[in-house]
Design a protein around this motif. Structure first.
Motif, PDB file in Angstrom:
ATOM      1  N   ALA A  22       0.810  -1.226   0.000  1.00 48.83           N
ATOM      2  CA  ALA A  22       0.000   0.000   0.000  1.00 48.83           C
ATOM      3  C   ALA A  22       0.838   1.268   0.000  1.00 48.83           C
ATOM      4  N   ASP A  23       1.999   1.248   0.650  1.00 51.48           N
ATOM      5  CA  ASP A  23       2.843   2.436   0.708  1.00 51.48           C
ATOM      6  C   ASP A  23       3.413   2.816  -0.656  1.00 51.48           C
ATOM      7  N   PHE A 262       2.623  -4.466 -17.848  1.00 56.18           N
ATOM      8  CA  PHE A 262       2.269  -3.558 -16.754  1.00 56.18           C
ATOM      9  C   PHE A 262       2.851  -2.161 -16.979  1.00 56.18           C
ATOM     10  N   GLN A 263       4.072  -2.097 -17.510  1.00 59.11           N
ATOM     11  CA  GLN A 263       4.651  -0.793 -17.803  1.00 59.11           C
ATOM     12  C   GLN A 263       3.827  -0.055 -18.859  1.00 59.11           C
ATOM     13  N   GLY A 372      -6.649  -0.104 -12.037  1.00 56.88           N
ATOM     14  CA  GLY A 372      -6.528   1.022 -11.121  1.00 56.88           C
ATOM     15  C   GLY A 372      -6.542   0.552  -9.677  1.00 56.88           C
ATOM     16  N   GLY A 373      -5.607   1.069  -8.885  1.00 56.47           N
ATOM     17  CA  GLY A 373      -5.509   0.660  -7.499  1.00 56.47           C
ATOM     18  C   GLY A 373      -4.511  -0.445  -7.259  1.00 56.47           C
ATOM     19  N   SER A 374      -4.056  -1.097  -8.339  1.00 60.12           N
ATOM     20  CA  SER A 374      -2.987  -2.087  -8.193  1.00 60.12           C
ATOM     21  C   SER A 374      -1.746  -1.390  -7.652  1.00 60.12           C
ATOM     22  N   TYR A 375      -1.180  -1.906  -6.581  1.00 58.25           N
ATOM     23  CA  TYR A 375       0.006  -1.266  -6.000  1.00 58.25           C
ATOM     24  C   TYR A 375       1.101  -1.105  -7.058  1.00 58.25           C
TER      25      TYR A 375
END
Length: 527
Positions: A22-23, A262-263, A372-375
């Motif tokens: 999360a950080d 992912f990039q 969206g929201g994936s760390y």
């Protein structure tokens, strides 16, 4: 790009940690459709309307390409995308001695309105959206399209589509320029103004990172140099008296979709965030449609391999999914045989079906910004944004995109990245399946598209007929009016339109402008 041995980092040099928590990600995210549009330019995204399936096509003459267009439309393609041959892109007619052997080889040959009529024969231009990959003579091809629509009884305000019209990336990465940068920028902004008045639904430019990536750039460089070029076009448009809130909503972008899934998703998200900031902070735009970056994506041509070409089907599917997960507005999927030749009908159908499977079977149209929201994705989005912004500031320090191109700064940065990548492939640090890993002893044999040699002869004969049958005095007068306009500061598109209506050819009009402005020599410019 392919997997690297040992270290864990993206091909842009971003370190990849073993696990993200999360950080590593921001707290709250804005909703799709809200500034800065990280999660997409529209609230419902594909639930409202799926992306446009726009397969790039063009070869031989207008007749053959028209047949391919209708083949794809009949099989579910939802938009046209025109590839032009090299002579057309460089402003030479098919019967110019410099065009010999290149007519119809990398796209369709268009010399005059007669060719454009055949290209769109039986295709209602009020019902399709058309993208044209053309740059130095972009205004001429758009005007031909408008004239053919007029013959069909279609009003200019009904036309929808995009003309690439991105000349800066030609100096950077592709080489298909004609004139020096500054008069070329005039043509670009003249097209902006013309469309605002006559063809308001047309996207007046597709600011292209695709070819920057194809030249060997990293994802960060693709992002930064593309947006820096966008800044230059906006500067030129403002200097020409145009409003950012008006021209801004007709700008579009064109990005590459590569293998690092992912990039690539993060790159598309970062692009929207950066552009919204640029338009608001640099150009004081307030119109949400001018702030929200919209883009077309094409899967990475440079990632396709001649070895084991059927592996390219998998590469293309992964790349296409990255574009969709990243929120593309339209998409082209490359055919698996394009490392060897122009696509066959079979290969083009496989590429088309790839998009249709993604839309119909993979759940991609059900929710906006699915990652969206994936760390990991959020961390990559932040990192790509920060690194691209640093590079944009370096372009600013070099005097802006036009000056940075003229000095060779941008080209040298890309050349360095391309060299480093090739070194990694040759040493085996970076693996390419079928090239330096998992190789086969014998090469696969696949059917390749053969261009009919008679197509070039038919093209030359048609251009000769156009010249023989037109009113020679009207054509000469129209070219004279264009030369006068080029030496002044009036918008060049109206005299160009009248020259095309008088059956002047693309080559003749470009030659008239060469006489006024000269030609660009990249070697001398960088000496």
């Amino acid at each position: 790009m392919a997997t690297t041995k040992g270290g864990r980092e993206t091909e842009s040099g971003i370190e990849v940690k073993p696990v993200y928590e999360a950080d590593d990600a921001p707290g709250a995210l804005e909703a799709p459709g809200d500034y800065p549009f990280t999660r997409g330019p529209y609230r419902d995204m594909y639930r409202g309307k799926p992306w446009t399936i726009r397969q790039y096509a063009g070869f031989a003459s207008a007749e053959e390409t028209n047949e391919r267009f209708r083949y794809l439309l009949e099989r579910g393609q939802t938009g046209l995308s025109v590839a032009f041959d090299l002579p057309t892109q460089l402003g030479y007619d098919s019967d110019d001695e410099r065009a010999a052997g290149e007519v119809g080889r990398t796209g369709v040959s268009i010399d005059s309105i007669a060719d454009m009529e055949l290209l769109f024969d039986s295709i209602p231009l009020d019902q399709v959206s058309t993208s044209m990959t053309i740059n130095a003579p972009a205004a001429l091809l758009l005007l031909l399209y408008e004239l053919v629509a007029e013959e069909q009884g279609v009003a200019p305000e009904q036309l929808r589509g995009t003309v690439q019209n991105d000349i800066l990336k030609e100096y950077i990465a592709r080489g298909n320029y004609i004139f020096p940068p500054r008069p070329s920028m005039r043509l670009t902004t003249d097209l902006f103004a013309y469309c605002a008045e006559r063809i308001p639904r047309w996207n007046t430019i597709s600011i292209s990172g695709y070819h920057i990536r194809e030249a060997g750039s990293t994802a960060v460089q693709e992002l930064a140099f593309t947006l820096a070029n966008g800044i230059a076009y906006c500067d030129a448009a403002v200097a020409a008296g145009l409003s950012p809130d008006a021209f801004g909503e007709r700008l579009s972008f064109f990005f590459n979709a590569h293998n690092d899934f992912f990039q690539e998703v993060a790159k598309f998200r970062a692009a929207r965030r950066l552009w919204a900031r640029i338009m608001r902070e640099r150009f004081d735009a307030t119109n949400p449609r001018a702030l929200a970056l919209r883009f077309h994506a094409q899967t990475g041509g440079s990632t396709l391999t001649a070895q084991q070409p059927e592996n390219n089907i998998v590469r293309v599917a992964i790349q296409a999914l990255s574009a969709v997960a990243g929120g593309a507005q339209s998409l082209h999927t490359n055919s698996y045989d394009e490392a060897l030749a122009l696509p066959t009908e079979h290969a083009a159908r496989v590429a088309l079906r790839t998009q249709q499977i993604l839309a119909a079977e993979a759940g991609t149209i059900d929710t906006a910004d699915p990652l969206g929201g994936s760390y990991y994705v959020e961390s990559l989005t932040d990192e790509l944004e920060a690194r691209a912004w640093e590079l944009i500031e370096r372009v600013d320090a070099a005097g802006g995109a036009v000056a940075a191109v003229e000095s060779g700064f941008v080209q040298e940065e890309i050349e360095r990245a391309a060299f480093e990548f090739q070194q990694q492939v040759e040493t085996g640090e970076r693996l390419i399946v079928g090239v330096n890993a998992f190789e086969e002893e014998s090469a696969e044999r696949i059917e390749l598209l053969q261009i009919d040699p008679a197509a070039e002869r038919r093209q030359l004969e048609r251009t000769a007929r156009v010249r023989a049958e037109r009113n020679a005095e009207e054509a000469a007068a129209a070219l004279g009016g264009l030369r006068d306009a080029a030496s002044g500061d009036a918008n060049l598109l109206p005299p160009m339109r009248e020259a095309l209506r008088a059956c002047c050819t693309v080559g003749e009009i470009c030659e008239a402008l060469r006489e006024e402005w000269g030609m660009y020599d990249a070697v001398r410019a960088r000496a």
